[in-house]
Motif scaffolding. Structure first.
Motif, short mmCIF file in Angstrom:
data_model
loop_
_atom_site.label_atom_id
_atom_site.label_comp_id
_atom_site.label_asym_id
_atom_site.label_seq_id
_atom_site.Cartn_x
_atom_site.Cartn_y
_atom_site.Cartn_z
N SER A 1 -5.63 -5.77 -9.03
CA SER A 1 -4.59 -5.59 -8.01
C SER A 1 -3.54 -4.60 -8.48
O SER A 1 -3.56 -4.14 -9.61
N SER B 1 -3.12 3.85 -6.26
CA SER B 1 -3.62 4.65 -5.15
C SER B 1 -4.71 3.86 -4.44
O SER B 1 -5.51 3.18 -5.08
N SER B 2 -4.75 3.99 -3.14
CA SER B 2 -5.80 3.30 -2.38
C SER B 2 -7.04 4.18 -2.19
O SER B 2 -7.99 3.79 -1.53
N GLN C 1 -7.71 0.20 0.10
CA GLN C 1 -7.07 -1.06 -0.28
C GLN C 1 -6.25 -0.88 -1.56
O GLN C 1 -6.50 0.03 -2.34
N ARG C 2 -5.33 -1.77 -1.80
CA ARG C 2 -4.54 -1.77 -3.04
C ARG C 2 -5.08 -2.80 -4.03
O ARG C 2 -4.48 -3.09 -5.04
N GLN C 3 -6.26 -3.35 -3.72
CA GLN C 3 -6.91 -4.32 -4.59
C GLN C 3 -8.42 -4.13 -4.47
O GLN C 3 -8.92 -3.83 -3.40
#
Length: 148
Positions: free
Chosen positions: A36, A40-41, A73-75
């Motif tokens: 997480s 950068s996404s 996504q950021r995860q």
């Protein structure tokens, strides 16, 4: 007598070709690595898996490497099949997409990185024992937050 001999030979041939059930291999334990706080996404996340203490963080010392695209996504969540034992993961995110971990003049990474157990080194790289987690059963989840 000739018929019996022929029958015995044929029966022996069939039995020799018959599949024999051997020991059933148990599936390898499954680990899910959840990373997480990505910087950068869109930039690739690289996960380096180590299982030999003496090779931890050495060039080419990892057991294997996976590249994951965050897909906006950021995860990211990565299921991995690992054999039982002690493992450690080092993670980098290549934010400028030059396919390497950029470092400053002192050798400190200038791109996001992280280690299993969320170890945050201060003046030196962490040791394997600080970062290791044990894979003993299916369903292990390793959560790691990226350092910016």
């Amino acid at each position: 007598m000739q018929v019996a001999r022929c029958f015995n030979w044929y029966a022996g041939l069939l039995l020799a070709a018959w599949p024999v059930a051997g020991p059933v291999a148990s599936p390898r334990p499954s680990v899910t690595v959840v990373v997480s706080a990505l910087a950068s996404s869109t930039s690739a996340v690289k996960l380096y898996f180590y299982n030999v203490r003496e090779k931890f963080l050495t060039k080419g010392g990892y057991a294997f490497m996976r590249v994951v695209q965050p897909g906006g996504q950021r995860q990211v969540s990565l299921p991995v099949e690992l054999p039982p034992g002690d493992w450690a993961v080092a993670i980098t995110q290549d934010v400028n997409n030059n396919d390497k971990l950029d470092k400053n003049l002192m050798g400190i990474p200038t791109e996001p990185f992280a280690f299993s157990n969320n170890v945050h080194p201060r003046f030196a790289p962490p040791a394997f024992d600080e970062c290791k987690f044990t894979v003993a059963e299916t369903g292990t989840v390793v959560r790691i937050s990226l350092t910016h």
